[in-house]
Design an enzyme around this catalytic site. Structure first.
Site, PDB file in Angstrom:
ATOM      1  CG  ASP A   1      -1.983   1.252   1.520  1.00  0.00           C
ATOM      2  OD1 ASP A   1      -2.226   1.791   0.471  1.00  0.00           O
ATOM      3  OD2 ASP A   1      -1.841   1.595   2.538  1.00  0.00           O
TER       4      ASP A   1
ATOM      5  CG  ASP B   1       1.178   3.346   9.183  1.00  0.00           C
ATOM      6  OD1 ASP B   1       0.217   4.130   9.239  1.00  0.00           O
ATOM      7  OD2 ASP B   1       2.227   3.819   9.742  1.00  0.00           O
TER       8      ASP B   1
ATOM      9  CD  GLU C   1      -6.709   0.385  -1.790  1.00  0.00           C
ATOM     10  OE1 GLU C   1      -6.693  -0.174  -0.801  1.00  0.00           O
ATOM     11  OE2 GLU C   1      -7.034   1.526  -1.963  1.00  0.00           O
TER      12      GLU C   1
END
Lengths: 180, 180
Positions: free
Chosen positions: A7, A141, A68
């Site tokens: 991410d 996170d 993503e």
């Protein structure tokens, strides 16, 4: 099969490595690469993300890297920063010839919670439950990175059968193999 | 001093290496990395730009890498693609610890033609004139990259005095050095 979820944000890049074998999920490691806000040097920021992820890859040898999908951002500047971070992360994996996959935020939420519109807390709760994570301080996170990896596992249940882990299992347990 | 100018587009990434020594510009090499339009795989595109620029850097050993500043693009998708290409190019240089510099399109046009609003043809004409380039077919993709490198040279006239070329000159001509 070892799955690396990434991410890549412009300030923090979360990552998580999970193992998926015979329908079972296990946590290998997770963490976050914090790029100091004061450090405005773009070149150093990209280098930091690239080198840190390189180390994670060398350590865990994932079979696939999952991201993503990014569609938009609040403005052009932040979209650029996000794209820079993302490109660094993608390069770290593609230069090691690791396969690439991506899912939309909706697909990820749906896979992990059953609801494509689930909130952040619900996703975090499910990631902790599925991976049996006790800690909290540094966990947040890496939540989305781990959720992305879990999404890949759940949507590709069949591939786990031909995974690296299985080959390793055979090597380690030759007596358990039926000879035909 | 050896200056590498890079113009990373999402379809073509132009580059050019020039030498700037004692106020004199010389062309070392220029080229373009064409990423096939049909090749829609983002990870391969980033890898191609990174590896090709890596080869240019290994071959020419530039002291500095110079980019045009990007502020915007026609839409979010093209801004993302542009940022990805740019990040790959920046990483190729920063992982080799090459210094980074950037200029706005206006600064580049002003340096090369004297007019910050100059058209593309005028910039091309001046780049060819300043670097004594005869060819045309493959030249155009690298024009902006070479203009960016020239801009750095003209705006940093003083640094050329302590250049790598000077050190090399001393090594190659020890008899010409005054011993004090």
């Amino acid at each position: 099969m070892l799955i690396l979820g990434i991410d890549p944000g412009s300030v923090v890049c979360g990552y998580g490595v999970i193992e998926f074998y015979s329908g079972k999920l296990s946590l290998i490691e997770y963490g976050s690469i914090k790029v100091k806000k004061k450090n405005e040097d773009l070149t150093q920021r990209l280098k930091e993300i690239f080198l840190r992820l390189n180390a994670v890859i060398d350590r865990t040898k994932p079979d696939i890297a999952v991201f993503e999908t990014v569609f938009y951002s609040k403005n052009a500047q932040s979209l650029m920063k996000l794209s820079f971070a993302r490109a660094s992360a993608i390069l770290a994996t593609s230069l090691k010839d690791i396969k690439f996959a991506e899912f939309t935020p909706r697909e990820i939420k749906k896979s992990v919670t059953g609801n494509g519109n689930a909130g952040k807390k619900q996703v975090q709760f499910m990631v902790r439950t599925l991976l049996k994570i006790q800690e909290t301080p540094d966990f947040y996170d890496a939540t989305d990175a781990l959720a992305t990896a879990i999404c890949y596992a759940f949507r590709n249940q069949n591939i786990a059968k031909t995974s690296k882990t299985w080959t390793e299992f055979i090597k380690q347990n030759p007596d358990k193999i039926l000879k035909i």
